[in-house]
Design an enzyme around this catalytic site. Sequence first.
Site, PDB file in Angstrom:
ATOM      1  N   HIS A   1       0.855  -1.189   0.000  1.00  0.00           N
ATOM      2  CA  HIS A   1       0.000   0.000   0.000  1.00  0.00           C
ATOM      3  C   HIS A   1       0.887   1.233   0.000  1.00  0.00           C
ATOM      4  O   HIS A   1       1.936   1.246   0.645  1.00  0.00           O
ATOM      5  CB  HIS A   1      -0.897   0.013   1.245  1.00  0.00           C
TER       6      HIS A   1
ATOM      7  N   ASP B   1      -7.917  -5.411   0.009  1.00  0.00           N
ATOM      8  CA  ASP B   1      -8.380  -6.288  -1.071  1.00  0.00           C
ATOM      9  C   ASP B   1      -7.998  -7.744  -0.881  1.00  0.00           C
ATOM     10  O   ASP B   1      -8.447  -8.604  -1.644  1.00  0.00           O
ATOM     11  CB  ASP B   1      -7.794  -5.791  -2.411  1.00  0.00           C
TER      12      ASP B   1
HETATM   13  C1  SDX Z   1      -6.223   0.047  -2.863  1.00  0.00           C
HETATM   14  O1  SDX Z   1      -4.466   4.564  -1.970  1.00  0.00           O
HETATM   15  C2  SDX Z   1      -5.404   3.953  -1.357  1.00  0.00           C
HETATM   16  O2  SDX Z   1      -5.810   4.336  -0.288  1.00  0.00           O
HETATM   17  C3  SDX Z   1      -5.991   2.764  -2.107  1.00  0.00           C
HETATM   18  C4  SDX Z   1      -6.996   1.906  -1.351  1.00  0.00           C
HETATM   19  C5  SDX Z   1      -8.287   2.648  -1.099  1.00  0.00           C
HETATM   20  O3  SDX Z   1      -9.019   2.236  -0.185  1.00  0.00           O
HETATM   21  O4  SDX Z   1      -8.614   3.585  -1.893  1.00  0.00           O
HETATM   22  O5  SDX Z   1      -6.447   1.488  -0.115  1.00  0.00           O
HETATM   23  C6  SDX Z   1      -7.383   0.664  -2.155  1.00  0.00           C
HETATM   24  O6  SDX Z   1      -5.960   0.401  -3.972  1.00  0.00           O
HETATM   25  C7  SDX Z   1      -5.364  -0.942  -2.116  1.00  0.00           C
HETATM   26  C8  SDX Z   1      -4.147  -1.438  -2.949  1.00  0.00           C
HETATM   27  C9  SDX Z   1      -4.669  -2.538  -3.909  1.00  0.00           C
HETATM   28  N1  SDX Z   1      -3.559  -2.920  -4.858  1.00  0.00           N
HETATM   29  C10 SDX Z   1      -2.973  -4.102  -4.798  1.00  0.00           C
HETATM   30  O7  SDX Z   1      -3.146  -4.936  -3.914  1.00  0.00           O
HETATM   31  C11 SDX Z   1      -2.023  -4.361  -5.969  1.00  0.00           C
HETATM   32  C12 SDX Z   1      -0.673  -4.851  -5.435  1.00  0.00           C
HETATM   33  N2  SDX Z   1      -0.019  -3.748  -4.715  1.00  0.00           N
HETATM   34  C13 SDX Z   1       0.949  -2.963  -5.470  1.00  0.00           C
HETATM   35  O8  SDX Z   1       0.623  -2.750  -6.799  1.00  0.00           O
HETATM   36  C14 SDX Z   1       1.460  -1.759  -4.677  1.00  0.00           C
HETATM   37  O9  SDX Z   1       1.702  -2.194  -3.407  1.00  0.00           O
HETATM   38  C15 SDX Z   1       0.619  -0.486  -4.612  1.00  0.00           C
HETATM   39  C16 SDX Z   1       0.247   0.012  -5.957  1.00  0.00           C
HETATM   40  C17 SDX Z   1      -0.607  -0.716  -3.814  1.00  0.00           C
HETATM   41  C18 SDX Z   1       1.480   0.574  -3.910  1.00  0.00           C
HETATM   42  O10 SDX Z   1       2.536   0.843  -4.732  1.00  0.00           O
HETATM   43  P1  SDX Z   1       3.653   1.944  -4.345  1.00  0.00           P
HETATM   44  O11 SDX Z   1       3.309   2.660  -3.109  1.00  0.00           O
HETATM   45  O12 SDX Z   1       3.960   2.755  -5.565  1.00  0.00           O
HETATM   46  O13 SDX Z   1       4.865   1.060  -3.942  1.00  0.00           O
HETATM   47  P2  SDX Z   1       5.987   0.594  -4.931  1.00  0.00           P
HETATM   48  O14 SDX Z   1       5.357   0.050  -6.187  1.00  0.00           O
HETATM   49  O15 SDX Z   1       6.988   1.682  -5.062  1.00  0.00           O
HETATM   50  O16 SDX Z   1       6.586  -0.659  -4.129  1.00  0.00           O
HETATM   51  C19 SDX Z   1       7.719  -0.515  -3.296  1.00  0.00           C
HETATM   52  C20 SDX Z   1       8.451  -1.842  -3.459  1.00  0.00           C
HETATM   53  C21 SDX Z   1       8.844  -2.157  -4.910  1.00  0.00           C
HETATM   54  O17 SDX Z   1       9.957  -3.013  -4.866  1.00  0.00           O
HETATM   55  P3  SDX Z   1      11.452  -2.336  -5.077  1.00  0.00           P
HETATM   56  O18 SDX Z   1      11.385  -1.563  -6.377  1.00  0.00           O
HETATM   57  O19 SDX Z   1      11.669  -1.440  -3.878  1.00  0.00           O
HETATM   58  O20 SDX Z   1      12.379  -3.522  -5.125  1.00  0.00           O
HETATM   59  O21 SDX Z   1       7.583  -2.928  -3.046  1.00  0.00           O
HETATM   60  C22 SDX Z   1       7.338  -3.770  -4.167  1.00  0.00           C
HETATM   61  C23 SDX Z   1       7.676  -2.977  -5.411  1.00  0.00           C
HETATM   62  O22 SDX Z   1       8.046  -3.844  -6.483  1.00  0.00           O
HETATM   63  N3  SDX Z   1       5.924  -4.117  -4.122  1.00  0.00           N
HETATM   64  C24 SDX Z   1       5.447  -5.335  -4.309  1.00  0.00           C
HETATM   65  C25 SDX Z   1       4.064  -5.216  -4.124  1.00  0.00           C
HETATM   66  N4  SDX Z   1       3.753  -3.942  -3.847  1.00  0.00           N
HETATM   67  C26 SDX Z   1       4.913  -3.261  -3.847  1.00  0.00           C
HETATM   68  N5  SDX Z   1       6.063  -6.496  -4.620  1.00  0.00           N
HETATM   69  C27 SDX Z   1       5.238  -7.573  -4.738  1.00  0.00           C
HETATM   70  N6  SDX Z   1       3.902  -7.551  -4.574  1.00  0.00           N
HETATM   71  C28 SDX Z   1       3.282  -6.388  -4.267  1.00  0.00           C
HETATM   72  N7  SDX Z   1       1.970  -6.373  -4.106  1.00  0.00           N
END
Ligand code: SDX
Length: 424
Positions: A307, A364
Amino acid sequence: MSEATGKKAVLELDGKKIELPIYSGTLGPDVIDVKDVLASGHFTFDPGFMATASCESKITFIDGDKGVLLHRGYPIDQLATQASYLETCYLLLNGELPTAEQKANFEQIVREHTMVHDQVSRFYNGFRRDAHPMAIMVGVVGALSAFYHNNLDIEDVNHREITAIRLIAKIPTLAAWSYKYTVGQPFVYPRNDLSYAENFLYMLFSTPADRDYKVDPVLAKAMDRIFTLHADHEQNASTSTVRLAGSTGANPYACIAAGISALWGPAHGGANEAVLKMLDEIGSVDNVAEFMEKVKRKEVKLMGFGHRVYKNFDPRAKVMKQTCDEVLAALGINDPQLELAMELERIALNDPYFVERKLYPNVDFYSGIILKAIGIPTEMFTVIFALARTVGWISHWIEMHSGPYKIGRPRQLYTGETQRDIKG
Ligand code: SDX
């Protein structure tokens, strides 16, 4: 109102000092007002808005490090277990939980607006039966503005209020019909003798052939709680979309349709559907280790994890997991996908890859398992999220229009071609 702290941040640029005022809210980090940076001929740069507060708001507060979510000051776990979704809607819109009389009146006025103009039902016929229900929702909700020409003065507080009621009341009807259309069943109209969540499940699952269809109260309670857990969440991508669209003066139905579009993405509200697809692809606990290696190789993401704000447990996920256990026990369902999800969570919470990146289950991760137990098809999961989040979107839209605001118009760091002429 934000408080000027009297403190200032000093930016030193090309030998000049720019003093930037710092404001405090009631909770959360102070903010630095950067608008004077422009006078220096610079823009601030923050792709993804990682460190940007886009507005001032009183509706929802999140502390990502502590895993805290407050709606008008009330913790989400208390609202989800001690208040109904409509009470939470009243709270988000009005700033206080309703008295018994206010609750009864609010429930009544919502009940009186659950029907839609019969012409609206014709829009569905333009879609193929295999259309994704979110595509239908974007189209139909956006079209609603064509039915309320006399109540679209966004400066009129009464127009804003009736629009909020109409959207909260009608979105379950439109959502249920987006499902009925895709399964080729006739639309079921809302009833005035059912609660909000009961009515939705009734419109979703009853058919004209089954006149005595009764909604299981266990499922209705779980549905109502799921609505509450999704009601609002500060300036997330879809709410920010609604505010940006609203800042142009666009009508509220168009703004909510924009929010539905933004929510659809798998990184946002589309994640609940993606979690179930991920669990289907993994298949069994035996395949978890191999799947986790793919995640670490960044070939796939662990959907329902991570998140932008929560770097601790998403408080909604905790309530969702508790609800999941209650619903499956009450229905006597032993869902292997729940066992698979719990194994994924157990491994992730102990694996340095996830721990270092502060990746925890979000709202989720478990919601899809409950929705599946209720009998809702996977492609309807994000529609349910949109249904529940409509009150959050319209509350932020109303908050923005209740005070001064400017059209949102970010700038950029341009790295394209410098000026050049077409060769004669
Ligand atoms: C919702 O914003 C809100 O409030 C949203 C929400 C709401 O109620 O409105 O809470 C609802 O959207 C919840 C989130 C649902 N999405 C998912 O579950 C999809 C999977 N999650 C990711 O796509 C991700 O965690 C995000 C999009 C939710 C957040 O992304 P960020 O903040 O941009 O974080 P990032 O992509 O920069 O990740 C940081 C690191 C990265 O690795 P490095 O580059 O540091 O090596 O963490 C990794 C990412 O690759 N990472 C994950 C991951 N999420 C982040 N690796 C594996 N699986 C994941 N789910």
